[in-house]
Design an enzyme around this catalytic site. Structure first.
Site, PDB file in Angstrom:
ATOM      1  N   ARG A  87       0.829  -1.212   0.000  1.00  0.00           N
ATOM      2  CA  ARG A  87       0.000   0.000   0.000  1.00  0.00           C
ATOM      3  C   ARG A  87       0.859   1.257   0.000  1.00  0.00           C
ATOM      4  O   ARG A  87       0.597   2.193  -0.721  1.00  0.00           O
ATOM      5  CB  ARG A  87      -0.927   0.009   1.224  1.00  0.00           C
ATOM      6  CG  ARG A  87      -1.940  -1.104   1.254  1.00  0.00           C
ATOM      7  CD  ARG A  87      -3.229  -0.697   0.568  1.00  0.00           C
ATOM      8  NE  ARG A  87      -4.329  -1.594   0.890  1.00  0.00           N
ATOM      9  CZ  ARG A  87      -4.599  -2.711   0.233  1.00  0.00           C
ATOM     10  NH1 ARG A  87      -3.830  -3.104  -0.744  1.00  0.00           N
ATOM     11  NH2 ARG A  87      -5.630  -3.444   0.567  1.00  0.00           N
ATOM     12  N   GLN A 116      -5.906   5.042   1.406  1.00  0.00           N
ATOM     13  CA  GLN A 116      -5.097   3.829   1.356  1.00  0.00           C
ATOM     14  C   GLN A 116      -3.654   4.165   1.003  1.00  0.00           C
ATOM     15  O   GLN A 116      -2.870   4.524   1.883  1.00  0.00           O
ATOM     16  CB  GLN A 116      -5.709   2.821   0.370  1.00  0.00           C
ATOM     17  CG  GLN A 116      -7.008   2.236   0.895  1.00  0.00           C
ATOM     18  CD  GLN A 116      -7.462   1.039   0.080  1.00  0.00           C
ATOM     19  OE1 GLN A 116      -6.671   0.159  -0.250  1.00  0.00           O
ATOM     20  NE2 GLN A 116      -8.736   0.993  -0.237  1.00  0.00           N
ATOM     21  N   CYS A 117      -3.296   4.091  -0.248  1.00  0.00           N
ATOM     22  CA  CYS A 117      -1.892   4.264  -0.621  1.00  0.00           C
ATOM     23  C   CYS A 117      -1.371   5.662  -0.311  1.00  0.00           C
ATOM     24  O   CYS A 117      -0.219   5.816   0.091  1.00  0.00           O
ATOM     25  CB  CYS A 117      -1.705   3.910  -2.086  1.00  0.00           C
ATOM     26  SG  CYS A 117      -2.099   2.175  -2.399  1.00  0.00           S
ATOM     27  N   CYS A 118      -2.199   6.683  -0.474  1.00  0.00           N
ATOM     28  CA  CYS A 118      -1.738   8.049  -0.195  1.00  0.00           C
ATOM     29  C   CYS A 118      -1.546   8.266   1.305  1.00  0.00           C
ATOM     30  O   CYS A 118      -0.492   8.721   1.751  1.00  0.00           O
ATOM     31  CB  CYS A 118      -2.710   9.069  -0.775  1.00  0.00           C
ATOM     32  SG  CYS A 118      -2.815   9.015  -2.583  1.00  0.00           S
ATOM     33  N   THR A 121       1.311   6.094   2.742  1.00  0.00           N
ATOM     34  CA  THR A 121       2.616   6.653   2.375  1.00  0.00           C
ATOM     35  C   THR A 121       2.931   7.878   3.228  1.00  0.00           C
ATOM     36  O   THR A 121       4.062   8.057   3.689  1.00  0.00           O
ATOM     37  CB  THR A 121       2.643   7.005   0.879  1.00  0.00           C
ATOM     38  OG1 THR A 121       2.456   5.812   0.112  1.00  0.00           O
ATOM     39  CG2 THR A 121       3.962   7.658   0.486  1.00  0.00           C
TER      40      THR A 121
END
Length: 197
Positions: A87, A116-118, A121
């Protein structure tokens, strides 16, 4: 302070999924392009991130040809493209090494999916010591079914279910979780004014 723009997963894979018509920002590629133009104009590093799930048979399986940037987005010479299977953009890539080599101390985050991924991160970047700017309106997401929802429902039934979390609430919750803890929240117009395009 050296800064990098991370353009996360603004890729054709998402447009191939049935839930694309419920995306919070159908023009996400244009929004990301504005940030890319602004970053390039001031000499910031632009890093392109793509998500891949090899062997999955999904739109994220590179064998199907959809793991590519959406139309209108193209890396300039020298701009790195990293491919991840997690992710966050750090764990399965050499992103931290790349940023360290370029002296980057702050990252600006845009892309898909907001929570999720944003968000993942952003959280990991903060834990690694980077300053983080999260450009919420340059991210996109989709409604989320309740954890107890029956599997296999079509998008119309998902959207009609009052237990489904709508995109505006997802985005608000992400901002609440990140602000003052993991990231500074910024608006697209602050970093890439429309009049400057």
């Amino acid at each position: 302070m050296n800064r990098a723009l991370l353009v996360i997963d603004v890729q054709e894979s998402f447009r191939r999924r049935p839930n694309w018509r419920a995306v919070s920002a159908p023009d996400i590629a244009d929004r990301a392009a504005r940030l890319v133009g602004a970053a390039r104009a001031v000499g910031d590093t632009v890093v392109w991130v793509l998500h891949t799930e090899p062997g999955s048979g999904t739109p994220f399986d590179p064998a199907l040809g959809h793991v590519r940037l959406m139309d209108g987005l193209e890396p300039a010479p020298g701009e790195p493209v990293v491919t991840k299977t997690s992710r966050n953009a750090f764990t399965t890539t050499g992103l931290q090494r790349l940023l360290t080599a370029r002296g980057v101390r702050e990252v600006v985050i845009c892309g898909i999916q907001t929570e999720q991924c944003c968000e993942t991160t952003a959280r990991l970047a903060a834990d690694l010591g980077y300053g983080v700017v999260f450009v919420t309106d340059a991210t996109a997401t989709f409604p989320i079914e309740h954890r107890d929802a029956p599997p296999g429902r079509g998008l119309d039934r998902i959207l009609a279910d009052p237990a489904t979390l709508p995109t505006d609430q997802i985005i608000a919750r992400t901002e609440y979780a990140l602000a003052g803890r993991f990231a500074a929240i910024a608006a697209l117009d602050d970093l890439a004014p429309a009049s400057a395009r």
